[in-house]
Motif scaffolding. Structure first.
Motif, PDB file in Angstrom:
ATOM      1  N   ILE A 197      20.754 -39.081  28.614  1.00  0.00           N
ATOM      2  CA  ILE A 197      20.450 -38.056  27.926  1.00  0.00           C
ATOM      3  C   ILE A 197      21.887 -37.245  28.008  1.00  0.00           C
ATOM      4  O   ILE A 197      22.028 -36.741  26.727  1.00  0.00           O
ATOM      5  CB  ILE A 197      19.342 -37.178  28.755  1.00  0.00           C
ATOM      6  CG1 ILE A 197      18.219 -37.782  28.637  1.00  0.00           C
ATOM      7  CG2 ILE A 197      19.059 -35.939  28.079  1.00  0.00           C
ATOM      8  CD1 ILE A 197      17.041 -37.187  29.593  1.00  0.00           C
ATOM      9  N   ASN A 201      22.659 -37.629  24.184  1.00  0.00           N
ATOM     10  CA  ASN A 201      21.963 -36.449  23.594  1.00  0.00           C
ATOM     11  C   ASN A 201      22.669 -35.028  24.028  1.00  0.00           C
ATOM     12  O   ASN A 201      21.691 -33.998  23.902  1.00  0.00           O
ATOM     13  CB  ASN A 201      20.482 -36.560  24.052  1.00  0.00           C
ATOM     14  CG  ASN A 201      19.933 -37.623  23.512  1.00  0.00           C
ATOM     15  OD1 ASN A 201      19.742 -38.835  23.930  1.00  0.00           O
ATOM     16  ND2 ASN A 201      19.208 -37.463  22.388  1.00  0.00           N
ATOM     17  N   ILE A 205      16.884 -32.873  25.340  1.00  0.00           N
ATOM     18  CA  ILE A 205      15.823 -33.835  24.835  1.00  0.00           C
ATOM     19  C   ILE A 205      14.759 -32.897  24.293  1.00  0.00           C
ATOM     20  O   ILE A 205      14.555 -31.639  24.626  1.00  0.00           O
ATOM     21  CB  ILE A 205      15.182 -34.700  25.841  1.00  0.00           C
ATOM     22  CG1 ILE A 205      14.772 -33.972  27.078  1.00  0.00           C
ATOM     23  CG2 ILE A 205      16.304 -35.910  26.292  1.00  0.00           C
ATOM     24  CD1 ILE A 205      13.764 -34.654  28.054  1.00  0.00           C
ATOM     25  N   ILE A 211      10.143 -39.221  28.971  1.00  0.00           N
ATOM     26  CA  ILE A 211      11.247 -39.492  29.891  1.00  0.00           C
ATOM     27  C   ILE A 211      10.338 -39.620  31.315  1.00  0.00           C
ATOM     28  O   ILE A 211      10.822 -40.483  32.416  1.00  0.00           O
ATOM     29  CB  ILE A 211      12.009 -38.324  30.088  1.00  0.00           C
ATOM     30  CG1 ILE A 211      13.172 -38.095  28.958  1.00  0.00           C
ATOM     31  CG2 ILE A 211      13.238 -38.436  31.354  1.00  0.00           C
ATOM     32  CD1 ILE A 211      13.935 -39.369  28.432  1.00  0.00           C
TER      33      ILE A 211
END
Length: 289
Positions: A197, A201, A205, A211
């Motif tokens: 993540i 990202n 998220i 997850i």
């Protein structure tokens, strides 16, 4: 001589993680100093009658024009004291996140090296498919670097751990039930997902449930065990309809010494503890072969 590769790999990993924890402490020390200074300034400003804009810091962003060499201003911002405090904590967390990423990637490197040590010690301990288009009879005289290249190209972290668990019967049980009190199947899966993540990202998220489901699946956790779900949520802060990975320190309430829990260090130390366990079990495993 071959066993030296195992010790060298573990010592290198230990040295790297020690450096990361040292860097983390530097970040903590410096940002704490800045944070406390901002709090003092806020207290002093609260007593001031000066206009708000005077109490804010102002920043202009510039670059040199590639056309005429002139200085070009492309952005301006003003930051009040409360925003400065918030940004300080944000930057502190961001540095922690990338230190955690670095620690996990060193952990992955260590597992690859350990797996290479197994093949180098006894090539018959590796599946033939790991070697590619080559026969066991062709492996005579291959050095450690050959096995390390194969480990890096043929196996990922999950596959290497699965291999060790299949060859060392009591490993998975110790990972779940140990003197550390940590379920390492869960911890490694958690940090792996956090790392993904953070890298892909920006540490943000939209769907935390996905997850949680992936960690439960990877770590073979029973759905009825809600404590792990609650623990996963602890590492995420909900903001603006999204979830941000956050691993800052926090105070432990109702403690006369007012200690705090060092979240980032605890995660990294958990990786170090698991690496130690795997190193110890693989060392014994190879002695018996």
């Amino acid at each position: 001589m071959k066993n030296n590769n195992i010790e060298n790999a573990y010592n290198e990993f230990s040295s790297r993680v020690t450096n990361i924890l040292y860097y983390k402490n530097i970040v903590q020390s410096h940002t704490t100093e800045i944070y406390n200074d901002l709090l003092k300034r806020k207290e002093n400003f609260s007593k001031s009658t000066l206009p708000t804009e005077i109490l804010s810091s102002h920043h202009s962003m510039r670059f040199t024009s590639p056309i005429d060499g002139e200085s070009i201003t492309f952005g301006r911002m003003s930051v009040n004291i409360d925003e400065s405090i918030k940004h300080t904590l944000y930057q502190k967390n961001k540095q922690y996140l990338w230190l955690l990423v670095e620690a996990y990637e060193y952990y992955e490197d260590f597992l690859e090296e350990l797996y290479a040590c197994v093949g180098y010690s006894n090539s018959e301990l590796w599946p033939l498919s790991d070697f590619g288009k080559i026969y066991h009879s062709d492996l005579v005289g291959k050095d450690y670097s050959f096995y390390l290249d194969k480990a890096r190209s043929q196996k990922n972290t999950k596959e290497i751990l699965k291999y060790f668990r299949s060859k060392i019967p009591d490993l998975k049980n110790i990972e779940r039930n140990n003197e550390n009190g940590t379920n390492f199947l869960y911890l490694v899966s958690l940090i792996s997902k956090l790392r993904h993540i953070i890298v892909h990202n920006g540490g943000v998220i939209n769907d935390l449930g996905v997850i949680i489901d992936r960690i439960y699946s990877d770590a073979e956790l029973p759905k009825s065990e809600n404590s792990y779900s609650d623990d996963i949520k602890f590492y995420f802060s909900p903001k603006n309809s999204a979830y941000h990975v956050e691993i800052l320190e926090y105070r432990i309430n109702n403690h006369f010494l007012q200690p705090y829990h060092d979240t980032c260090s605890a995660l990294i130390e958990g990786l170090a503890a698991h690496a130690y366990l795997i190193h110890s079990k693989v060392t014994v495993f190879l002695k018996d072969k």
